[in-house]
Scaffold this active site. Structure first.
Site, mmCIF file in Angstrom:
data_model
loop_
_atom_site.group_PDB
_atom_site.id
_atom_site.type_symbol
_atom_site.label_atom_id
_atom_site.label_comp_id
_atom_site.label_asym_id
_atom_site.label_seq_id
_atom_site.Cartn_x
_atom_site.Cartn_y
_atom_site.Cartn_z
ATOM 1 N N ASP A 77 0.824 -1.212 0.000
ATOM 2 C CA ASP A 77 0.000 0.000 0.000
ATOM 3 C C ASP A 77 0.855 1.258 0.000
ATOM 4 O OD1 ASP A 77 0.795 -0.698 2.693
ATOM 5 O OD2 ASP A 77 -0.609 0.812 3.436
ATOM 6 N N GLU A 138 0.142 -1.148 5.652
ATOM 7 C CA GLU A 138 1.270 -0.761 6.498
ATOM 8 C C GLU A 138 1.160 0.694 6.906
ATOM 9 O OE1 GLU A 138 5.256 0.753 7.551
ATOM 10 O OE2 GLU A 138 3.934 1.402 5.923
#
Length: 375
Positions: A77, A138
């Site tokens: 991400d 994350e």
């Protein structure tokens, strides 16, 4: 140091460009996950998606040796905004040229890992067993790593590519990170008719904020109030306000002391104004510190030296999946992979660092088996 002919610089750049064109905000990693899975399966990895409530992690494995594998890790991400990304490939760098981030955090790492593994595969280079974890979410608090199925992993050593700056940094210390939610409750009343009958939660919250630690506390500790939410209308004395903040520290004693100061100041201020306050906290991740004498750290310093890169030991004020790996008994070293000015529209990566980061991964995988034998 002369470039190894086996690393395909053009392919590495093209892979990175392909990745940054894929919009992959936290909780929206499906497209990039499918892309990565296809690439890994094409070079002989077994791949699976480990789903959890909010998203999924991509786990891949390759190797038949009985020895323990090396884990390579990065996250899928990106911080937003990345939708409609515009970028430029210049002579010496790739950079964002619009209002979005570039997404080099952490797609430069994904590209470096993919290229290194492709080189190993197409040249049939002997290497250790490999495990891959490409985590999700994350950027929103290490959700993927915190929900990772560690029972399905065999490694005890991990190389995490998720630190900014020129290639060469090895992160040997990261802090504990605590987030908190503080709900201040006063008493609502009509602001124009009987304001004296109310207790303004906004004013109480404001006073609390002025009394609690903020900014850099010392070299090990920081505090921040990041979000304030409350009130319903200008003609209503606000009954409730929610304050969200965080604490980070490499020093557990200072962290506990600072937290007690916040807790005490908030309750004392609320009592003074006949308001109430409720406080909850969540430990996002715990601190770790790696000894300079640790064998894996010495091994990785040697890898950097072999690549003609001076290794630099550093501590960070941020967290990464490495914090979670350490909590599960895995010796994880987070390394800088070249991304700079991350989380901003000025984000960029030098092509030299994109290449060097790939070379570090390639050499680490090629030499890890010898490290295991020495142990």
């Amino acid at each position: 140091m002369k470039e190894p002919a086996c690393i395909n610089r053009k392919r590495l750049i093209n892979t990175f460009v392909e990745l940054i064109k894929i919009n992959s905000p936290s909780f929206g990693e499906k497209e990039i996950g499918d892309f990565l899975a296809e690439r890994l399966a094409g070079i002989g990895f077994s791949v699976r998606f480990q789903k959890y409530k909010q998203s999924f992690n991509l786990i891949a494995k390759k190797g038949t040796k009985r020895s323990l594998p090396l884990l390579l890790s990065a996250h899928m991400d990106t911080i937003e905004p990345t939708n409609g990304i515009t970028f430029a490939v210049e002579k010496d760098r790739i950079k964002s040229v619009g209002d979005t981030v570039l997404g080099a955090d952490d797609k430069s790492a994904l590209a470096q890992i993919l290229e290194a593994l492709t080189v190993l595969h197409e040249n049939r280079i002997p290497h250790c067993n490999i495990e891959i974890v490409f985590s999700s979410v994350e950027e929103r608090g290490l959700f993927g790593a915190r929900n990772l199925d560690f029972k399905g992993l065999k490694n005890r050593h991990a190389l995490v590519l998720d630190s900014g700056g020129r290639v060469g940094n090895l992160i040997v210390g990261a802090p504990t990170h605590i987030t908190y939610k503080m709900t201040v409750t006063g008493k609502s009343a009509h602001a124009g008719i009987e304001p004296e009958q109310g207790i303004s939660a906004i004013r109480v919250a404001s006073e609390i904020i002025t009394k609690i630690p903020d900014g850099r506390i010392d070299e090990d500790t920081t505090a921040n109030v990041g979000i304030i939410d409350g009130g319903t209308a200008t003609n209503v004395v606000p009954k409730e306000v929610v304050i969200r903040g965080e604490l980070r520290s490499h020093n557990g004693k200072i962290l506990d002391k600072t937290w007690r100061m916040i807790f005490k100041a908030a309750h004392a201020t609320a009592r003074k104004h006949k308001a109430r306050v409720a406080i909850s906290q969540d430990v996002e991740y715990n601190a770790f510190r790696i000894s300079k004498s640790d064998p894996f750290l010495r091994f990785m310093k040697g890898v950097f030296t072999d690549c003609g890169i001076e290794p630099r030991l550093a501590r960070t004020g941020g967290g990464s999946d490495a914090n979670i790996f350490h909590q599960h008994g895995i010796m994880a070293i987070n390394i800088s992979n070249g991304m700079q000015k991350v989380h901003s529209p000025e984000e960029f990566i030098l092509l030299e660092d994109l290449y060097k980061g790939c070379e570090v991964v390639l050499r680490a995988v090629m030499e890890f088996e010898r490290f295991r034998e020495k142990k």
